[in-house]
Design an enzyme around this catalytic site. Structure first.
Site, PDB file in Angstrom:
ATOM      1  N   ALA A 158      32.733  36.033  36.088  1.00 26.22           N
ATOM      2  CA  ALA A 158      31.533  36.888  36.163  1.00 26.22           C
ATOM      3  C   ALA A 158      30.782  36.676  37.479  1.00 26.22           C
ATOM      4  CB  ALA A 158      30.620  36.628  34.977  1.00 26.22           C
ATOM      5  N   TYR A 159      30.649  35.422  37.897  1.00 31.26           N
ATOM      6  CA  TYR A 159      29.959  35.122  39.153  1.00 31.26           C
ATOM      7  C   TYR A 159      30.656  35.800  40.331  1.00 31.26           C
ATOM      8  CZ  TYR A 159      28.374  32.483  43.224  1.00 31.26           C
ATOM      9  OH  TYR A 159      27.891  32.128  44.461  1.00 31.26           O
ATOM     10  N   SER A 160      31.962  35.608  40.447  1.00 29.61           N
ATOM     11  CA  SER A 160      32.718  36.198  41.552  1.00 29.61           C
ATOM     12  C   SER A 160      32.611  37.720  41.538  1.00 29.61           C
ATOM     13  CB  SER A 160      34.184  35.783  41.472  1.00 29.61           C
ATOM     14  OG  SER A 160      34.308  34.391  41.583  1.00 29.61           O
TER      15      SER A 160
END
Length: 185
Positions: A158-160
């Site tokens: 999700a962060y990437s």
């Protein structure tokens, strides 16, 4: 090396109470910024840093809040404009880095990371751009991304993805706003 010169500039820095955001706030003050508006979730740290930078000669205010809330994003920009009369720059340095792989990332975590890491910079940029265009002023917007925005590690799905979306938003805005003399990097 070119020296950073922010003489007489008013800059909003999100995530300005720790890490990269705090470093950017300190560098902006050292580079002659006339005023800073810092935001973050840690009110005690934010108020302390604002007082420190103000004592050192750079008028600084702090606006506490969660960037996952669109109203908070708009309030940050409005507060900065109200206090300083204008905004010359925005640094979107705030970000969440919660971990999760594709198979175990809950949808609510995905949504939270996108709200803070992409939607908040979108809203903040939108608010600053509206003010710059209305005043006929040039300005600068800097979005902090990461190497993970190009794919990232498996445990940062999700962060990437959110930082990849921020990279695309940055390029889109850079192209769209260049003729208005608003630089986006």
């Amino acid at each position: 090396m070119i020296a950073l010169n922010l003489q007489d500039k008013i800059v909003v820095v999100t995530g300005g109470t720790q890490g990269v955001g705090e470093g950017i706030a300190r560098a902006a003050a050292a580079a002659g910024a006339a005023g800073l508006c810092l935001s973050g979730r840690n009110a005690a740290r934010g108020e302390s840093l604002a007082a420190e930078l103000t004592s050192a000669g750079c008028a600084t205010i702090f606006v506490a809040g969660d960037l996952g809330d669109a109203v908070v994003c708009r309030t940050i920009v409005a507060t900065a404009e109200q206090r300083f009369g204008r905004i010359d720059g925005l640094v979107n340095a705030a970000g969440l880095t919660d971990r999760g792989r594709i198979e175990d990332t809950p949808v609510d975590l995905w949504d939270r990371l996108f709200a803070v890491n992409v939607r908040a910079p979108f809203i903040l940029t939108q608010e600053v751009v509206r003010r710059l265009k209305k005043a006929g002023r040039r300005g600068s917007i800097v979005n902090i991304i990461t190497m993970s925005s190009h794919g990232g590690q498996p445990f940062l799905t999700a962060y990437s993805s959110s930082k990849g979306a921020l990279a695309t938003l940055t390029k889109n805005c850079a192209h769209a706003l260049r003729r208005d003399r608003i630089r986006v990097n």
